[in-house]
Write a protein that holds these residues in place. Structure first.
Motif, mmCIF file in Angstrom:
data_model
loop_
_atom_site.group_PDB
_atom_site.id
_atom_site.type_symbol
_atom_site.label_atom_id
_atom_site.label_comp_id
_atom_site.label_asym_id
_atom_site.label_seq_id
_atom_site.Cartn_x
_atom_site.Cartn_y
_atom_site.Cartn_z
ATOM 1 N N GLN A 94 -27.441 -5.774 -1.331
ATOM 2 C CA GLN A 94 -27.863 -7.097 -1.770
ATOM 3 C C GLN A 94 -27.583 -7.254 -3.247
ATOM 4 O OE1 GLN A 94 -31.951 -7.631 -0.604
ATOM 5 N NE2 GLN A 94 -31.500 -7.410 1.587
ATOM 6 N N ARG A 139 -26.519 -4.039 4.411
ATOM 7 C CA ARG A 139 -25.510 -4.329 3.382
ATOM 8 C C ARG A 139 -26.164 -4.451 2.014
ATOM 9 N NH1 ARG A 139 -20.556 -6.160 4.784
ATOM 10 N NH2 ARG A 139 -20.465 -7.525 2.936
ATOM 11 N N LYS A 172 -36.590 -10.624 6.862
ATOM 12 C CA LYS A 172 -35.136 -10.587 7.011
ATOM 13 C C LYS A 172 -34.744 -9.667 8.155
ATOM 14 C CE LYS A 172 -32.539 -11.157 3.527
ATOM 15 N NZ LYS A 172 -31.786 -11.048 2.233
ATOM 16 N N LEU A 173 -35.363 -8.492 8.229
ATOM 17 C CA LEU A 173 -35.048 -7.574 9.314
ATOM 18 C C LEU A 173 -35.532 -8.139 10.652
ATOM 19 C CD1 LEU A 173 -33.982 -4.926 10.414
ATOM 20 C CD2 LEU A 173 -36.170 -3.853 9.788
ATOM 21 N N ASP A 210 -31.295 -9.436 10.568
ATOM 22 C CA ASP A 210 -30.378 -8.843 9.598
ATOM 23 C C ASP A 210 -30.677 -7.364 9.449
ATOM 24 O OD1 ASP A 210 -28.734 -8.092 7.552
ATOM 25 O OD2 ASP A 210 -29.401 -9.610 6.124
ATOM 26 N N SER A 211 -30.012 -6.554 10.240
ATOM 27 C CA SER A 211 -30.205 -5.097 10.174
ATOM 28 C C SER A 211 -28.959 -4.402 9.684
ATOM 29 C CB SER A 211 -30.591 -4.565 11.567
ATOM 30 O OG SER A 211 -29.573 -4.863 12.515
ATOM 31 N N SER A 212 -28.106 -5.122 8.971
ATOM 32 C CA SER A 212 -26.821 -4.579 8.550
ATOM 33 C C SER A 212 -26.934 -3.502 7.477
ATOM 34 C CB SER A 212 -25.927 -5.713 8.028
ATOM 35 O OG SER A 212 -26.467 -6.279 6.847
#
Length: 330
Positions: free
Chosen positions: A329, A327, A318-319, A323-325
């Motif tokens: 999960q 947020r 994912k990273l 997706d480095s937000s």
């Protein structure tokens, strides 16, 4: 090794108690690989007493095969860690003289048995730094692995508190003749082999990518490596780093994304990168995907307390996918 660290950001001179955990270069790699679902075995020598057994138990807890660990000697090596903050750097003090592995002999390890079902052998420059006996043991292991066509990877991992640059260069020069994949950080090639990246100043956090392309090329020409991987850390402070990596293989260069990392614990960052690279190599990832996965795995390790990279493949993917937000999960 046994890791003893004051709570939080307390300094050694402030500490009244220490948290005890376990870790160490090759052990960190084995645990990370086991977490990715790989069959990983750890080879070392540990005492038979309870402290040695506790180290074995930790490895077992994370799914690492401990059947190849030799038992004997009197002590487990210790390192003390003081976490840095802002402009104050982290500090490590070693207390490992006379440890079971430091006192090991070549007769302790039957490499024909150890490598019976192996396809990959990984070691770091920390192990041969412990003494001439360990350098000889590593050399014998490399020779036996090469006889069996086992892939050999080595993380140079230069430690100035364990040996000099001159000694490291002499020993690692011989060992690297057997290595297929060389892994290093932004300083290792310069410290060990005198091969430095142009226009780079690690103290100021200035890392020049083109300079490391030349470093990788020179390392490959000198030792015949199939691949060279270099982690590129730009140190802004003890808490904040920029993190990326480069992979040189097949005559081409591949760079990962750059991550702005707020550090929780940076120990084991290089080991987590190595394990990501080993995993992707065995799984047949293309070079760009491999360096992205390894860099992302290591980025995540910086957010985890302790030596071990306790992340899943899905989290890394994912990273690596962007997706480095951070947020929540749900």
């Amino acid at each position: 090794m046994l890791r003893l660290a004051p709570e939080g950001y307390y300094r050694f001179v402030q500490a009244t108690n220490y948290g005890a955990t376990y870790g160490g270069g090759e052990a960190n790699v084995a645990i990370s690989l086991a977490g990715f679902g790989m069959d990983a075995a750890f080879v070392t020598k540990l005492p038979k007493h309870e402290i040695g057994q506790a180290g074995v138990n930790v490895l077992r807890q994370f799914g690492v095969d401990t059947s190849k660990i030799i038992r004997g000697g009197n002590r487990v090596g210790i390192y003390f860690l003081e976490k840095g903050a802002s402009q104050r750097p982290s500090k490590v003090i070693y207390d490992r003289a006379g440890s079971s592995i430091a006192m090991a002999s070549a007769e302790d390890f039957n490499w024909d048995e150890i490598f019976a079902d192996a396809e990959w052998f990984h070691f770091t420059g920390i192990t041969p730094a412990l003494g001439d006996n360990l350098a000889a043991i590593c050399l014998e292991a490399c020779k036996k692995a090469k006889e069996r066509n086992i892939t050999i990877s080595c993380d140079l991992n230069y430690r100035s508190k364990l040996w000099s640059k001159e000694k490291a260069g002499q020993v690692m020069d011989e060992l690297c003749r057997y290595v297929d994949i060389c892994i290093a950080n932004e300083e290792d090639a310069g410290n060990v082999f005198g091969i430095k990246a142009a226009h780079t100043n690690v103290i100021k956090g200035e890392v020049n990518q083109e300079g490391y392309q030349e470093v990788a090329r020179q390392l490959t020409e000198r030792f015949g490596f199939k691949s060279v991987a270099i982690t590129l850390r730009e140190s802004i402070s003890a808490n904040d780093n920029n993190w990326a990596a480069m992979l040189y293989t097949g005559g081409a260069y591949y760079f990962s994304k750059k991550y702005a990392v707020r550090i929780v614990d940076r120990v084991g960052g290089g080991d987590s990168f190595a394990s990501g690279l080993i995993y992707t190599s065995i799984q047949g990832y293309d070079p760009q995907a491999a360096v992205e996965f390894a860099a992302a795995a290591s980025c995540l390790k910086h957010t985890i307390e302790g030596d071990f990279n306790q992340v899943s493949i899905d989290e890394v993917m994912k990273l690596a996918g962007g997706d480095s937000s951070g947020r929540v999960q749900r």
